[in-house]
Structure formats: C-alpha cells, structure tokens
Enzyme design. Structure first.
Site, PDB file in Angstrom:
ATOM      1  N   LYS A   1      -4.784  26.892 -25.885  1.00 10.78           N
ATOM      2  CA  LYS A   1      -5.536  28.064 -26.371  1.00 10.78           C
ATOM      3  C   LYS A   1      -4.620  28.954 -27.187  1.00 10.78           C
ATOM      4  CE  LYS A   1      -9.081  31.198 -25.615  1.00 10.78           C
ATOM      5  NZ  LYS A   1      -9.173  31.198 -27.080  1.00 10.78           N
TER       6      LYS A   1
ATOM      7  N   SER B   1     -10.218  36.503 -23.785  1.00 15.73           N
ATOM      8  CA  SER B   1     -10.701  35.263 -24.399  1.00 15.73           C
ATOM      9  C   SER B   1     -11.064  34.245 -23.314  1.00 15.73           C
ATOM     10  CB  SER B   1      -9.620  34.654 -25.311  1.00 15.73           C
ATOM     11  OG  SER B   1      -9.702  35.200 -26.601  1.00 15.73           O
TER      12      SER B   1
ATOM     13  N   LYS C   1       2.253  33.183 -22.172  1.00 14.97           N
ATOM     14  CA  LYS C   1       1.263  34.216 -21.818  1.00 14.97           C
ATOM     15  C   LYS C   1       0.297  33.667 -20.771  1.00 14.97           C
ATOM     16  CE  LYS C   1       1.158  36.256 -26.395  1.00 14.97           C
ATOM     17  NZ  LYS C   1       0.453  36.910 -27.487  1.00 14.97           N
TER      18      LYS C   1
ATOM     19  N   LYS D   1      -1.497  27.412 -31.292  1.00 12.38           N
ATOM     20  CA  LYS D   1      -1.650  28.434 -32.334  1.00 12.38           C
ATOM     21  C   LYS D   1      -1.942  27.730 -33.650  1.00 12.38           C
ATOM     22  CE  LYS D   1      -1.183  32.987 -32.866  1.00 12.38           C
ATOM     23  NZ  LYS D   1      -1.245  34.074 -31.905  1.00 12.38           N
TER      24      LYS D   1
ATOM     25  N   ASN E   1      -6.327  45.049 -35.714  1.00 12.82           N
ATOM     26  CA  ASN E   1      -7.048  44.956 -34.445  1.00 12.82           C
ATOM     27  C   ASN E   1      -6.247  45.592 -33.313  1.00 12.82           C
ATOM     28  OD1 ASN E   1      -7.197  43.219 -31.769  1.00 12.82           O
ATOM     29  ND2 ASN E   1      -9.249  43.311 -32.647  1.00 12.82           N
TER      30      ASN E   1
ATOM     31  N   THR F   1      -6.634  43.234 -26.561  1.00 13.29           N
ATOM     32  CA  THR F   1      -5.179  43.195 -26.737  1.00 13.29           C
ATOM     33  C   THR F   1      -4.630  44.607 -26.569  1.00 13.29           C
ATOM     34  OG1 THR F   1      -5.467  41.348 -28.237  1.00 13.29           O
ATOM     35  CG2 THR F   1      -3.334  42.464 -28.294  1.00 13.29           C
TER      36      THR F   1
END
Ligand SMILES: NC(=O)C1=CN([C@@H]2O[C@H](COP(=O)(O)OP(=O)(O)OC[C@H]3O[C@@H](n4cnc5c(N)ncnc54)[C@H](O)[C@@H]3O)[C@@H](O)[C@H]2O)C=CC1
Ligand SMILES: O=C(O)CCC(=O)C(=O)O
Length: 426
Positions: free
Chosen positions: A82, A360, A106, A118, A233, A202
């Site tokens: 992810k 997410s 993470k 990514k 963001n 985030t």
C-alpha cells in the site's frame, strides 16, 4: 590557495542526499539492534518488485508525449502492499523505492496488515490540462494493472495527486477488472466509496503526535510559533488545525516561496486564496525563500513538502526545539545527527505522517465490508492509534537511548521481519 569552497566542491565533501542510501543505513542499524541477521537486511534493503512503465498521452496540441512512471512494492510478507502515487517533475526510481520502504515502516508502526509500496510519474501536473491529467492517470493504471489490485497493492494520493485522480484511476481499474472495485485505491471522493476523514487524515495524525511531543517538551501549542513548509493536502489542513488550536503560524512555504510574519499569518485568508496545487505565496511580493524560512525564529517546524529540506547546511541554524516531519524524508541523515546533538526533538516521518495510510486502511476496510463509518468513529480510532504509536516509539527512544527515527525504524521493521521469517523467506 585552497579555499573552503574548493574543498567543499570535492566529491567526498558533498552531503549524501540519496534517500535510498540513508534509509538503508537506518534499517541496517535497526535490524542489528533487534538482533536480526544480515539476510533480513539483504531482503529488506530493496523493494521485492519495481515496475517501470512508459505512458503515451496525446496532449492538447495533438502531439503524443511519453511519460515515465514507476511502482515499487517493497515487501508483501505481512499482506498486500500500500502507498501513494506522486506526480512530480523530480520523481526518480530511487526516490520511489525509498518511499515504498517508508510505507512498509509506517504500516509496521501503526500495525496495519500491509507492506509498503509507492508510485510516481515524472510530470508536472501544474502545466497539464484536466483532460491530459485524466489520460495520464488512466494510462498509468493500464500500465501497472497486472501488479496492483485490492488484494495485491492498493494505491492512494501523494504529492500533486488528489481524490479526482483517484476516481479516474478507480474507474479505469474497474473497467479492466470488469467489476466495480472501490477497494483498489483509497483517497477517493466520498461518493465513490471514499472515507470520511481521509483528506485531512495526514494532518490530523501529525497534529496528534505534535501535541504529544509538545507535552514532552513543556510547550503549549496555544501561542506556540510554528513554521510549516508545504501548503498542499498535509500543510493546509495542518495550518488550519494548529491555527484553530491557538498556535501562531508564523511561516508557511510552497514550491514558489515562503511567507514569514513574527506576529502570525492570517491562515484563513491564505487557505481561501491558495490554488489546487497548494500554491499561495505567488500572490505576495514580500516573500522569502524556503531556505530562509527554516532559519527564522519559531518554536516548532513542520516540513510538509518534499525531501532533503533540512540538511547539514541549515540544521545548525534552526531555532525550533521540535521538528515534526509531515513530509516523507525532509531531513538528511547528517542533519538528523546534528539536530539530535543539539537536543532538538525530531519526530520522524514514518511515525508523524502515518495518519494518512491509517485512514486509507479504514477506507479499504469499509470498501471490503460495504459498511461505512462516521467521521467521529474514524477520528477516535485514528487518535488512539497515533497516540499509542507515539508513546511506544518515544519510550523506546528513551530506554534504548536512540533518536526517535531509529526507534521508529526498530518498531516499523519488526513485524515485517517476523512475517518474512515465519514464511520461511529468511
Ligand atoms: N497526502 C497524504 O496523504 C500524505 C502525504 N505525505 C507527504 O506529505 C508531503 C506533502 O504531500 P501533500 O500535502 O499530499 O502534497 P500536495 O501536492 O498536496 O502539496 C505539496 C506542497 O508542497 C509544495 N512543494 C512542492 N514542491 C516543492 C518544493 N520543491 N519546495 C517547496 N515546496 C514544494 C507545493 O507547492 C505544495 O504546497 C509529501 O512528502 C508527501 O509524501 C505523507 C503521508 C501521507
Ligand atoms: O494512504 C496511503 O495509502 C498512502 C499514503 C502515503 O503515500 C504516505 O504515507 O506517504
């Protein structure tokens, strides 16, 4: 005569800004501290898979332009991989690989059933039309479709990508899959199965850990002077949350430049005027550079833009006593060491910015079960996870006498290493 400049320009005196190299060094040290063998490091030092694709797009002038994109899947021992997709002119293969490793860490830190991945495309969306961006987004999904999917690898937004791009990508994947697949991607618009709270997640996660870090240092957020680099963001929501909490946001920056006002900036006004790429400083004459901003008087700095912003060149000049990394990789290895020696509390990216992937994950769970949660439920779950992660890493850093980055890597790498061991990979 040999001048300082001449000495500095030799190869060996250049600071190493290779984010893949520096993350590997910390992973190696973390694994050694945990007692894992070199074989585990050999497995984890690089992504298991790295796909490079070329995406032809017919531009509005009628000519075809071929874009280069990547998808790195670091490790899927724990579960599907992810991580976000970045559209930026400076994207490189090495950067995408490092970003995929950080995603694995993470996921380990906030204990999600994922490995890291990514994606990135070398492009400048600020120079592209809506139609060109849609074609590029759809073309990327077609190009990587064999290695992604709701049970394989689940993308999400990152720099210069947003919920509209996620919607196009989800639609394209659903066509290929011949099935409506909301769980293929997260960060979608709410009407397409997006989760409440993902857009601000985030920043919310960063705000939660910043509050904890401030308590450790006896700083009251109300009245604290804060500098935030990045007004997209992460940066825009952050500035709003902290401003509303009573902090004095004395500096902000974007790709164009920076604004500093010791009396505090009018954040509501700036939020109202920024464009969809998080640029606002272009509207002002009295800007300073991003570099100058980091040297201004403040209590807290939050880099929320791109990599390698705090280096050995400016780490000595920073006046803040806390730095919280909302961006991925904003501080170099040498700068981390300088800041630690100076007693500055550095809350690392893999912990501070993990709120995005956490929500997410909530989005993916909701898509899989077809039952959706309220914003309050999301907030409460996120809060609990971020506080636990902060406390665990802070306490480990104290007991093992290591900086918080190394402590975070030690926590982040463990689940993945154990999963790989149980699978018989190492
Ligand atoms: N969006 C998310 O959910 C997550 C984002 N992050 C990280 O947070 C950071 C910011 O991401 P977003 O806010 O999502 O991106 P964004 O695209 O919404 O905003 C990016 C901001 O950075 C600025 N910027 C771009 N290039 C710059 C440069 N060379 N120098 C100074 N400023 C520059 C832009 O002007 C903009 O204000 C990135 O490192 C990203 O990987 C981390 C976790 C999750
Ligand atoms: O939300 C996600 O799945 C990934 C977010 C991301 O790319 C990141 O944390 O850097």
């Amino acid at each position: 005569m040999v001048t300082d400049k001449a000495v500095d320009s030799t190869e060996e005196n250049h600071e190493n800004l290779d984010v893949l190299d520096s993350t590997r060094t910390v992973i190696k040290t973390a694994l050694e501290k945990l007692g894992y063998s070199d074989e585990v490091y050999e497995l984890l030092k690089d992504p298991l898979r790295m796909m490079s694709v070329r995406i032809p797009v017919r531009m509005d002038d009628g000519k075809v332009k071929v874009f280069t994109g990547y998808r790195a899947q670091h490790n899927d021992a724990v579960g599907p991989t992810k991580g976000g997709i970045r559209f930026h002119p400076d994207v490189t293969a090495k950067e995408v690989k490092a970003l995929s490793i950080w995603m694995s860490l993470k996921a380990g830190i906030v204990d999600l059933p994922y490995g890291g991945a990514k994606g990135g495309i070398i492009c400048d969306p600020r120079q592209m039309s809506f139609r060109e961006l849609e074609q590029l987004s759809r073309g990327y999904v077609r190009a990587v479709s064999q290695i992604v999917g709701p049970t394989k690898d689940i993308p999400a937004p990152d720099v210069f990508t947003n919920s509209q791009i996620m919607a196009w990508m989800m639609d394209e994947y659903s066509k290929i899959d011949e099935y409506n697949s909301p769980g293929f991607i997260t960060g979608k618009p709410i009407v397409l199965g997006g989760s409440h709270g993902r857009e601000s997640a985030t920043a919310k996660g960063v705000t939660i850990v910043l509050n904890e870090a401030a308590k450790k240092r006896g700083i009251d957020i109300k009245g604290a002077r804060i500098i935030i680099q990045g007004f997209g963001n992460a940066g825009s929501y952050l500035s709003k949350f902290l401003y509303d909490q009573g902090a004095k946001i004395v500096g902000i920056a974007d790709a164009h430049g920076a604004l500093y006002d010791a009396d505090g900036l009018d954040i509501d006004y700036l939020l109202d005027r920024r464009d969809s790429f998080g640029t606002v400083t272009n509207l002002f004459d009295n800007t300073i550079s991003n570099k100058e901003l980091f040297e201004q008087e403040c209590d807290i700095i939050i880099p929320a833009a791109v990599e390698n912003q705090i280096t050995r060149d400016n780490a000595h000049k920073i006046k803040a006593s806390i730095i919280v990394e909302a961006a991925n990789g904003p501080t170099t290895a040498e700068a981390t060491q300088i800041l630690t020696e100076r007693g500055i509390l550095l809350v690392p990216d893999v912990l501070a910015s993990a709120g995005g992937v956490t929500v997410s994950y909530f989005e993916w769970v909701q898509n899989n079960q077809g039952y959706y949660w309220s914003e309050e439920e999301i907030d409460q779950k996120l809060h609990e996870i971020m506080i636990n992660a902060f406390e665990t890493i802070y306490n480990l850093s104290q007991t093992r006498k290591v900086d918080m980055r190394l402590a975070a890597y030690m926590i982040g790498v463990r689940k993945m290493a154990e999963a790989a061991r149980f699978r018989g990979w190492v």
